[in-house]
Write a protein that holds these residues in place. Structure first.
Motif, PDB file in Angstrom:
ATOM      1  N   GLN A 173      27.806  36.168  29.835  1.00  0.00           N
ATOM      2  CA  GLN A 173      28.784  36.068  28.748  1.00  0.00           C
ATOM      3  C   GLN A 173      30.217  36.169  29.253  1.00  0.00           C
ATOM      4  N   GLN A 174      30.404  36.787  30.420  1.00  0.00           N
ATOM      5  CA  GLN A 174      31.742  36.921  30.979  1.00  0.00           C
ATOM      6  C   GLN A 174      31.707  36.574  32.455  1.00  0.00           C
ATOM      7  N   MET A 175      32.750  35.864  32.910  1.00  0.00           N
ATOM      8  CA  MET A 175      32.861  35.552  34.323  1.00  0.00           C
ATOM      9  C   MET A 175      34.292  35.145  34.623  1.00  0.00           C
ATOM     10  N   THR A 176      34.610  35.093  35.905  1.00  0.00           N
ATOM     11  CA  THR A 176      35.897  34.586  36.349  1.00  0.00           C
ATOM     12  C   THR A 176      35.637  33.299  37.116  1.00  0.00           C
ATOM     13  N   ALA A 177      36.307  32.241  36.705  1.00  0.00           N
ATOM     14  CA  ALA A 177      36.166  30.946  37.363  1.00  0.00           C
ATOM     15  C   ALA A 177      37.497  30.211  37.284  1.00  0.00           C
ATOM     16  N   LEU A 178      37.837  29.527  38.338  1.00  0.00           N
ATOM     17  CA  LEU A 178      39.072  28.750  38.390  1.00  0.00           C
ATOM     18  C   LEU A 178      40.298  29.608  38.074  1.00  0.00           C
ATOM     19  N   GLY A 179      40.268  30.879  38.464  1.00  0.00           N
ATOM     20  CA  GLY A 179      41.396  31.771  38.246  1.00  0.00           C
ATOM     21  C   GLY A 179      41.528  32.279  36.832  1.00  0.00           C
ATOM     22  N   CYS A 180      40.491  32.069  36.012  1.00  0.00           N
ATOM     23  CA  CYS A 180      40.539  32.494  34.614  1.00  0.00           C
ATOM     24  C   CYS A 180      39.346  33.382  34.292  1.00  0.00           C
ATOM     25  N   ASP A 181      39.585  34.358  33.432  1.00  0.00           N
ATOM     26  CA  ASP A 181      38.504  35.165  32.880  1.00  0.00           C
ATOM     27  C   ASP A 181      37.975  34.432  31.658  1.00  0.00           C
ATOM     28  N   ILE A 182      36.672  34.223  31.629  1.00  0.00           N
ATOM     29  CA  ILE A 182      36.027  33.503  30.537  1.00  0.00           C
ATOM     30  C   ILE A 182      35.083  34.453  29.823  1.00  0.00           C
ATOM     31  N   ASP A 183      35.268  34.587  28.535  1.00  0.00           N
ATOM     32  CA  ASP A 183      34.426  35.456  27.714  1.00  0.00           C
ATOM     33  C   ASP A 183      33.835  34.595  26.605  1.00  0.00           C
ATOM     34  N   THR A 184      32.569  34.205  26.759  1.00  0.00           N
ATOM     35  CA  THR A 184      31.953  33.321  25.774  1.00  0.00           C
ATOM     36  C   THR A 184      31.620  34.051  24.482  1.00  0.00           C
ATOM     37  N   ALA A 185      31.389  35.358  24.546  1.00  0.00           N
ATOM     38  CA  ALA A 185      31.066  36.115  23.337  1.00  0.00           C
ATOM     39  C   ALA A 185      32.246  36.119  22.366  1.00  0.00           C
ATOM     40  N   ASN A 186      33.465  36.233  22.910  1.00  0.00           N
ATOM     41  CA  ASN A 186      34.666  36.263  22.071  1.00  0.00           C
ATOM     42  C   ASN A 186      35.400  34.929  22.041  1.00  0.00           C
ATOM     43  N   GLY A 187      34.932  33.961  22.820  1.00  0.00           N
ATOM     44  CA  GLY A 187      35.575  32.648  22.860  1.00  0.00           C
ATOM     45  C   GLY A 187      36.974  32.682  23.441  1.00  0.00           C
ATOM     46  N   VAL A 188      37.165  33.457  24.510  1.00  0.00           N
ATOM     47  CA  VAL A 188      38.488  33.627  25.102  1.00  0.00           C
ATOM     48  C   VAL A 188      38.485  33.160  26.555  1.00  0.00           C
ATOM     49  N   VAL A 189      39.505  32.391  26.905  1.00  0.00           N
ATOM     50  CA  VAL A 189      39.760  32.026  28.300  1.00  0.00           C
ATOM     51  C   VAL A 189      41.200  32.413  28.578  1.00  0.00           C
ATOM     52  N   GLU A 190      41.414  33.246  29.588  1.00  0.00           N
ATOM     53  CA  GLU A 190      42.758  33.690  29.921  1.00  0.00           C
ATOM     54  C   GLU A 190      42.869  33.906  31.422  1.00  0.00           C
ATOM     55  N   PRO A 191      44.083  33.894  31.952  1.00  0.00           N
ATOM     56  CA  PRO A 191      44.252  34.055  33.389  1.00  0.00           C
ATOM     57  C   PRO A 191      43.664  35.372  33.886  1.00  0.00           C
ATOM     58  N   ALA A 192      43.028  35.320  35.036  1.00  0.00           N
ATOM     59  CA  ALA A 192      42.545  36.543  35.677  1.00  0.00           C
ATOM     60  C   ALA A 192      43.765  37.304  36.196  1.00  0.00           C
ATOM     61  N   LEU A 193      43.775  38.609  36.010  1.00  0.00           N
ATOM     62  CA  LEU A 193      44.947  39.402  36.399  1.00  0.00           C
ATOM     63  C   LEU A 193      45.287  39.259  37.871  1.00  0.00           C
ATOM     64  N   PHE A 194      44.275  39.178  38.747  1.00  0.00           N
ATOM     65  CA  PHE A 194      44.575  39.052  40.177  1.00  0.00           C
ATOM     66  C   PHE A 194      45.315  37.749  40.470  1.00  0.00           C
ATOM     67  N   LYS A 195      44.974  36.687  39.772  1.00  0.00           N
ATOM     68  CA  LYS A 195      45.629  35.397  39.972  1.00  0.00           C
ATOM     69  C   LYS A 195      47.021  35.408  39.343  1.00  0.00           C
ATOM     70  N   LEU A 196      47.104  36.008  38.170  1.00  0.00           N
ATOM     71  CA  LEU A 196      48.374  36.093  37.470  1.00  0.00           C
ATOM     72  C   LEU A 196      49.380  36.924  38.257  1.00  0.00           C
ATOM     73  N   SER A 197      48.922  38.041  38.808  1.00  0.00           N
ATOM     74  CA  SER A 197      49.847  38.897  39.557  1.00  0.00           C
ATOM     75  C   SER A 197      50.353  38.192  40.807  1.00  0.00           C
ATOM     76  N   SER A 198      49.517  37.398  41.457  1.00  0.00           N
ATOM     77  CA  SER A 198      49.995  36.671  42.634  1.00  0.00           C
ATOM     78  C   SER A 198      51.047  35.634  42.232  1.00  0.00           C
ATOM     79  N   CYS A 199      50.917  35.048  41.053  1.00  0.00           N
ATOM     80  CA  CYS A 199      51.933  34.109  40.563  1.00  0.00           C
ATOM     81  C   CYS A 199      53.241  34.828  40.266  1.00  0.00           C
TER      82      CYS A 199
END
Length: 148
Positions: free
Chosen positions: A39-65
């Motif tokens: 239900q949850q995973m990180t792929a392509l620099g994004c955290d994906i939560d299928t239970a809540n229908g949310v895709v958002e940047p992974a914090l580790f990727k966001l912080s490097s940006c």
């Protein structure tokens, strides 16, 4: 390849079918990267939560940006190729909050410069655009709404 399913059984069937067809085509499966029916995973620099229908940047990727933009602005110079690499990641996240694309204009002119490996001074307008995106990021991306 990422498949989204509400029904785990249907998801499992889809993955099995996909794996079978890939094997028939002679494409070797990389089992070390394989994640199946979660239900949850990180792929392509994004955290994906299928239970809540949310895709958002992974914090580790966001912080490097964030640190990349700060470093770039503080240095005040870079190659158009280097700036383009950072811009590519920022644009990837801008896809999650499309209104934030409006921050970028002058930076496109900077990254189009040839030769791409020549270090040049970063124009003030490019710094302004990158910092504007950086400062608007908390308001555009779901990850930060909890912090506001």
């Amino acid at each position: 390849v990422i498949f989204f399913h509400r029904d785990p059984a249907a998801g499992y069937r889809r993955v099995q079918s996909y794996d079978t067809e890939m094997a028939k085509a002679g494409i070797i499966r990389n089992e070390t990267k394989d994640v199946t029916i979660v239900q949850q995973m990180t792929a392509l620099g994004c955290d994906i939560d299928t239970a809540n229908g949310v895709v958002e940047p992974a914090l580790f990727k966001l912080s490097s940006c964030v640190w990349g933009v700060i470093d770039l602005v503080l240095r005040g110079a870079c190659t158009s190729r280097g700036c383009n690499a950072l811009l590519g990641v920022l644009q990837w996240f801008a896809l999650l909050a499309r209104q934030s694309f409006s921050c970028f204009d002058e930076v496109y002119l900077f990254v189009d410069f040839i030769p791409a490996d020549e270090i040049r001074r970063l124009p003030a307008k490019v710094c302004d655009e990158l910092l504007t995106y950086l400062f608007l990021m908390p308001f555009c991306l779901n990850k930060f709404k909890l912090l506001l």
